[in-house]
Design a protein around this motif. Sequence first.
Motif, PDB file in Angstrom:
ATOM      1  N   LEU A  90       1.014  -1.152  -0.060  1.00  0.00           N
ATOM      2  CA  LEU A  90       0.083   0.026  -0.060  1.00  0.00           C
ATOM      3  C   LEU A  90       1.003   0.963   0.069  1.00  0.00           C
ATOM      4  CD1 LEU A  90      -2.800   1.344   0.031  1.00  0.00           C
ATOM      5  CD2 LEU A  90      -2.701   1.211   2.751  1.00  0.00           C
ATOM      6  N   PRO A 149     -11.533  -4.274   7.162  1.00  0.00           N
ATOM      7  CA  PRO A 149     -10.714  -3.064   6.589  1.00  0.00           C
ATOM      8  C   PRO A 149     -10.956  -1.683   6.771  1.00  0.00           C
ATOM      9  CG  PRO A 149     -11.862  -4.145   4.771  1.00  0.00           C
ATOM     10  CD  PRO A 149     -12.125  -4.990   6.147  1.00  0.00           C
ATOM     11  N   ARG A 168      -9.008   2.037   8.749  1.00  0.00           N
ATOM     12  CA  ARG A 168      -8.346   3.249   8.020  1.00  0.00           C
ATOM     13  C   ARG A 168      -8.267   4.484   8.943  1.00  0.00           C
ATOM     14  NH1 ARG A 168     -12.248   2.779   2.496  1.00  0.00           N
ATOM     15  NH2 ARG A 168     -11.411   0.656   2.001  1.00  0.00           N
ATOM     16  N   SER A 200     -11.456  -6.000  -3.063  1.00  0.00           N
ATOM     17  CA  SER A 200     -10.530  -5.075  -2.255  1.00  0.00           C
ATOM     18  C   SER A 200     -10.774  -5.338  -0.816  1.00  0.00           C
ATOM     19  CB  SER A 200     -10.572  -3.666  -2.753  1.00  0.00           C
ATOM     20  OG  SER A 200      -9.959  -2.914  -1.977  1.00  0.00           O
ATOM     21  N   HIS A 201     -12.184  -5.299  -0.429  1.00  0.00           N
ATOM     22  CA  HIS A 201     -12.208  -5.616   0.942  1.00  0.00           C
ATOM     23  C   HIS A 201     -12.021  -6.904   1.615  1.00  0.00           C
ATOM     24  CE1 HIS A 201     -15.833  -2.199   1.138  1.00  0.00           C
ATOM     25  NE2 HIS A 201     -14.517  -1.645   0.877  1.00  0.00           N
ATOM     26  N   CYS A 213      -8.186  -7.166   1.995  1.00  0.00           N
ATOM     27  CA  CYS A 213      -7.699  -6.391   2.831  1.00  0.00           C
ATOM     28  C   CYS A 213      -7.957  -7.029   3.904  1.00  0.00           C
ATOM     29  CB  CYS A 213      -8.486  -4.800   3.104  1.00  0.00           C
ATOM     30  SG  CYS A 213      -8.056  -3.569   1.769  1.00  0.00           S
ATOM     31  N   ARG A 214      -9.030  -7.725   4.214  1.00  0.00           N
ATOM     32  CA  ARG A 214      -9.255  -8.795   5.620  1.00  0.00           C
ATOM     33  C   ARG A 214      -8.221  -9.821   5.334  1.00  0.00           C
ATOM     34  NH1 ARG A 214     -14.643  -8.220   3.489  1.00  0.00           N
ATOM     35  NH2 ARG A 214     -15.898  -6.891   5.010  1.00  0.00           N
ATOM     36  N   ARG A 230      -4.884  -5.168   5.842  1.00  0.00           N
ATOM     37  CA  ARG A 230      -4.546  -3.792   5.293  1.00  0.00           C
ATOM     38  C   ARG A 230      -5.900  -2.954   5.532  1.00  0.00           C
ATOM     39  NH1 ARG A 230       1.084  -3.122   3.859  1.00  0.00           N
ATOM     40  NH2 ARG A 230       1.871  -5.340   3.983  1.00  0.00           N
ATOM     41  N   SER A 238      -6.498  -0.518   3.413  1.00  0.00           N
ATOM     42  CA  SER A 238      -6.887  -0.324   1.903  1.00  0.00           C
ATOM     43  C   SER A 238      -5.860  -0.626   0.874  1.00  0.00           C
ATOM     44  CB  SER A 238      -7.206   1.432   1.486  1.00  0.00           C
ATOM     45  OG  SER A 238      -6.106   1.941   1.975  1.00  0.00           O
ATOM     46  N   LEU A 239      -6.285  -0.948  -0.357  1.00  0.00           N
ATOM     47  CA  LEU A 239      -5.335  -1.325  -1.279  1.00  0.00           C
ATOM     48  C   LEU A 239      -5.675  -0.438  -2.549  1.00  0.00           C
ATOM     49  CD1 LEU A 239      -5.488  -5.209  -0.804  1.00  0.00           C
ATOM     50  CD2 LEU A 239      -3.765  -3.767  -0.465  1.00  0.00           C
ATOM     51  N   CYS A 254      -2.686  -9.028  -4.666  1.00  0.00           N
ATOM     52  CA  CYS A 254      -3.022 -10.058  -3.541  1.00  0.00           C
ATOM     53  C   CYS A 254      -3.929 -11.224  -3.966  1.00  0.00           C
ATOM     54  CB  CYS A 254      -3.534  -9.020  -2.481  1.00  0.00           C
ATOM     55  SG  CYS A 254      -2.616  -7.938  -1.575  1.00  0.00           S
ATOM     56  N   ASN A 258     -11.239   4.420  -1.135  1.00  0.00           N
ATOM     57  CA  ASN A 258     -10.475   4.402  -0.049  1.00  0.00           C
ATOM     58  C   ASN A 258     -10.391   5.724   0.770  1.00  0.00           C
ATOM     59  OD1 ASN A 258      -9.668   1.878  -0.767  1.00  0.00           O
ATOM     60  ND2 ASN A 258      -7.823   2.488  -2.021  1.00  0.00           N
TER      61      ASN A 258
END
Length: 494
Positions: free
Chosen positions: A15, A73, A77, A138-139, A142-143, A147, A149-150, A158, A300
């Motif tokens: 990231l 995720p 943030r 993305s969610h 991230c889990r 992370r 966010s990506l 990923c 994000n």
Amino acid sequence: MAPKFRDVDQTTPLLHDCNNNNNNNNNSNINNGRLSNGSVVTGSTNSSATAIVHLTAGGDRKAGKPGALLPDPVAGRTLDHPTTNLDTLMHMLNGNLGTGILAMPDAFKNAGLYVGFFGTLAMGVICTHCMHLLVRCSHELCRRYGRPSLSYAEVGYCALDSGPRWAQPLAASFRRLINSFLLVMQLGLCCVYYLFVAVNVRELLDYLGCPVPVLTVLAYLLVPLAAMNMVRSLKLLTPTSLVASVLAIAGLAIAFLFLLQDLPHSGSVRPVSSWSTLPLYFGTVMYAFEGIGVVLPLENNMANPRDFIAWNGVLNTGMTIVVCLYSAVGFYGYLKYGEQAQGSVTLNLPNDALLAQIVRLLMAVAVLASYALQFYVPMTILAPAVTRHFRHRALAEYGLRLATVLLTFVLAAIIPNLGTFISLVGAVSTSTLALVFPPLIDLLTLWPARTERWRWTVLKDALIIAFGACGFFFGTAKSLATIFAGGPPDGGIH
């Protein structure tokens, strides 16, 4: 059984800081086997071993428990300048209501009235669905990786890194491929925006009795564009997006006064065009759906990211407005001007009408203000890679921004034909990023936990990938053939 995936490759950061995420303590949320909230991460140091994150409300470890206990995720943030739902909607409209919507009559000319209308509606639905796929993947990723966010490219990385074993070595290459397409698409959009503003300002100056070459207008625009693109925060770009959206809608409203006057019968235009020009239609429409590159940056940076992909959220609301406007401008623009439709509908408006000049001015200013948003994405890719080689990174980034603006000036100056170049950018980059990569990422993300609906998911995603791939190959070939053949001089710089 819980889904299994590899340990994240810690040798390359997943990231990048996009000048909004506060990552002082978040370069990696995984430190010595624990997340920042104290929850346990179980895994092996072997890259081919499994790594599963399990969380409970108190951070207790429960082996074998599937995804419901993975970290949220969104909750992880920390944003310096979060955007509201209205800010994000303005950016969403701004990212899509650019030069593409004004090229829709030219797109319908290459498809026919009814093929163009229903095809635009169908492609709008498919593109919106692919945007949902990208955000949801993305969610999920991230889990898995802990992370907050990506970026688009890191989502692709990923997805392969946690997917089938044969695909894992390709993860880094896939990330570079996505970044390459994003750079081509966004810089292509910036070039078209630049040229569009110059061509319409040239028409306005001709009306005022001050004829100047388009190259001169391009040079004069360098100063305001360079100044505007020194802004590094997406939140600070909200006023320009608001101004651009308001001016674009106002310009389209006035343009409809011309489009709806003295409309000929629908039989005066072709309902279906020839197969040979359909690839140009596809490329132009895919260019018009140019918002795929800003979807993840917008999500994000939201204060309430859950509102982005809700059924009545920002994404569906914005794309519904966009698709309806695209269809209306294309339908009535082609019906009004027929085979004379140019690369931008503003170039078809009468030169001796004051309202037509107001439309050109409004759309030129709106597109000029939209340039900064399209410029934001390539900077999030280029800036971390370039500035790390300099001691004064902020100064280096400003130099990079200025050099990139100059690059778009040079490219805009050598574009021979606005309409064909729009189709080329759409076919090469937008179709791939909007139709090929999101369903591919969806399949790779779902690979570790294949459910009963897996076969239907594979069929649906495969059909979308095949559709996007066909558009890419045929649209690119047709656009390049038209460019090298000279093409009709509609909307060029001469």
